[in-house]
Design an enzyme around this catalytic site. Sequence first.
Site, mmCIF file in Angstrom:
data_model
loop_
_atom_site.group_PDB
_atom_site.id
_atom_site.type_symbol
_atom_site.label_atom_id
_atom_site.label_comp_id
_atom_site.label_asym_id
_atom_site.label_seq_id
_atom_site.Cartn_x
_atom_site.Cartn_y
_atom_site.Cartn_z
ATOM 1 N N MET A 1 90.194 -23.775 140.588
ATOM 2 C CA MET A 1 90.257 -24.008 141.724
ATOM 3 C C MET A 1 91.136 -25.714 140.621
ATOM 4 O O MET A 1 91.585 -26.518 141.595
ATOM 5 C CB MET A 1 89.907 -24.958 142.351
ATOM 6 N N GLY A 2 91.362 -25.406 139.140
ATOM 7 C CA GLY A 2 92.342 -27.449 138.982
ATOM 8 C C GLY A 2 90.526 -28.159 138.940
ATOM 9 O O GLY A 2 90.094 -27.853 138.551
ATOM 10 N N HIS B 1 84.980 -24.600 132.381
ATOM 11 C CA HIS B 1 86.621 -24.281 133.072
ATOM 12 C C HIS B 1 87.061 -23.805 131.569
ATOM 13 O O HIS B 1 86.988 -22.028 131.291
ATOM 14 C CB HIS B 1 87.711 -24.798 133.771
ATOM 15 N N GLY C 1 82.537 -18.355 135.698
ATOM 16 C CA GLY C 1 80.520 -19.291 135.255
ATOM 17 C C GLY C 1 79.356 -19.129 135.920
ATOM 18 O O GLY C 1 79.903 -18.717 136.989
ATOM 19 N N GLN C 2 78.674 -19.041 135.429
ATOM 20 C CA GLN C 2 77.142 -18.841 135.906
ATOM 21 C C GLN C 2 76.874 -19.473 136.237
ATOM 22 O O GLN C 2 75.721 -19.425 137.552
ATOM 23 C CB GLN C 2 76.367 -19.160 134.755
ATOM 24 N N MET D 1 78.517 -28.969 134.765
ATOM 25 C CA MET D 1 79.979 -29.688 135.077
ATOM 26 C C MET D 1 80.163 -28.682 136.683
ATOM 27 O O MET D 1 80.159 -28.237 136.389
ATOM 28 C CB MET D 1 80.647 -29.571 134.205
HETATM 29 P P1 AMP Z 1 86.494 -23.225 140.487
HETATM 30 O O1 AMP Z 1 87.323 -24.174 139.512
HETATM 31 O O2 AMP Z 1 85.743 -24.695 140.701
HETATM 32 O O3 AMP Z 1 86.787 -22.775 141.351
HETATM 33 O O4 AMP Z 1 85.417 -22.590 139.102
HETATM 34 C C1 AMP Z 1 86.501 -22.133 137.935
HETATM 35 C C2 AMP Z 1 85.393 -21.313 137.440
HETATM 36 O O5 AMP Z 1 85.012 -21.580 136.741
HETATM 37 C C3 AMP Z 1 84.467 -20.397 138.272
HETATM 38 O O6 AMP Z 1 84.461 -19.029 137.574
HETATM 39 C C4 AMP Z 1 83.361 -21.473 137.583
HETATM 40 O O7 AMP Z 1 82.164 -20.558 137.779
HETATM 41 C C5 AMP Z 1 83.395 -21.838 136.945
HETATM 42 N N1 AMP Z 1 82.693 -23.120 136.112
HETATM 43 C C6 AMP Z 1 82.901 -23.936 137.041
HETATM 44 N N2 AMP Z 1 81.888 -25.605 136.660
HETATM 45 C C7 AMP Z 1 81.378 -24.728 135.433
HETATM 46 C C8 AMP Z 1 80.320 -24.982 133.766
HETATM 47 N N3 AMP Z 1 80.025 -25.816 134.420
HETATM 48 N N4 AMP Z 1 79.680 -24.258 133.250
HETATM 49 C C9 AMP Z 1 80.866 -22.563 133.445
HETATM 50 N N5 AMP Z 1 81.691 -22.383 134.573
HETATM 51 C C10 AMP Z 1 81.917 -23.099 135.702
#
Ligand code: AMP
Length: 281
Positions: free
Chosen positions: A26-27, A33, A144-145, A181
């Site tokens: 989602m940027g 990321h 991401g986990q 993060m």
């Molecule tokens: P989002 O932009 O929040 O939708 O995240 C996009 C991807 O990045 C998703 O698969 C999240 O699980 C992953 N992600 C977000 N934060 C972290 C993090 N701190 N460590 C690893 N992966 C992450």
Amino acid sequence: MNVVTTRAQVRAARAAYPRLGFVPTMGYLHEGHLSLVRQAKAECGAVAVSIFVNPLQFAPTEDLASYPRDLERDLALLREVGCDLVWTPGPDEVYPPGFATSVDVRGGVTDVLEGAARPGHFRGVATVVAVLLNAVGADRAYFGQKDAQQCVVVRRMVADLAMPVQVVVGATVREADGLAMSSRNTYLTPEQRAQAPALYRALCAVAQRYAAGERDADALRTAARQVLASAPLGELAYVSVADPTSLAEVVQVDPAVGAVVSTAVRFGRTRLIDNVVLPPS
Ligand code: AMP
């Protein structure tokens, strides 16, 4: 780096790569990321990233309008890590006029934890991930986990719908003080930010108790709650010790199966989540 907007463009661009990894986001990118982007690039040779703030996964009361956005900065970061293809669709490209399909992963995995607090959230996640995965047609998709329940839901969907993509889960990336993060960390006040590392400290306390032989799930939950009490600005939503596949709460952790320990804490309007895996031995 090729930056495209339409479904047709992303599909045409995809054909240039013999193997492609894909990271949906989602940027407002951060190191969490970017670690997934680097892993995808290293494993597949080429990597695509989508940037789309998905309205379907936000409830009307949630932060869709205020969700942080900075496309120019995101593109600069992606160029630095060697990203090959970026898809920045508008809402009409992901959900074309007349869009009438939703992907509903049923059963416990979407009803509990974040799903209980955010009804409809995982329907929004599964629906957008299905569109994105199908449109890009990558060999591997990276998640991401940090969002453990999302990983379980996506794996279930990909398996159930025979989607021809391999799901890969990358490790959670943390700040120096342990806070996972998240784009939403920018919402925290300095006082809330100072207390937020209690989530990870609580999870580490559980992992230590488990490593020392504790198998009783309530004892493990209590160990986490004791640490979380040191963050009075946070309102605890849950501490969960659950089966890694079904996400059902366990009474005793079976060492042959392990467990996922997760927590959610609200700091003002900001809901923080984190988890650690108790590995099978
Ligand atoms: P989002 O932009 O929040 O939708 O995240 C996009 C991807 O990045 C998703 O698969 C999240 O699980 C992953 N992600 C977000 N934060 C972290 C993090 N701190 N460590 C690893 N992966 C992450």
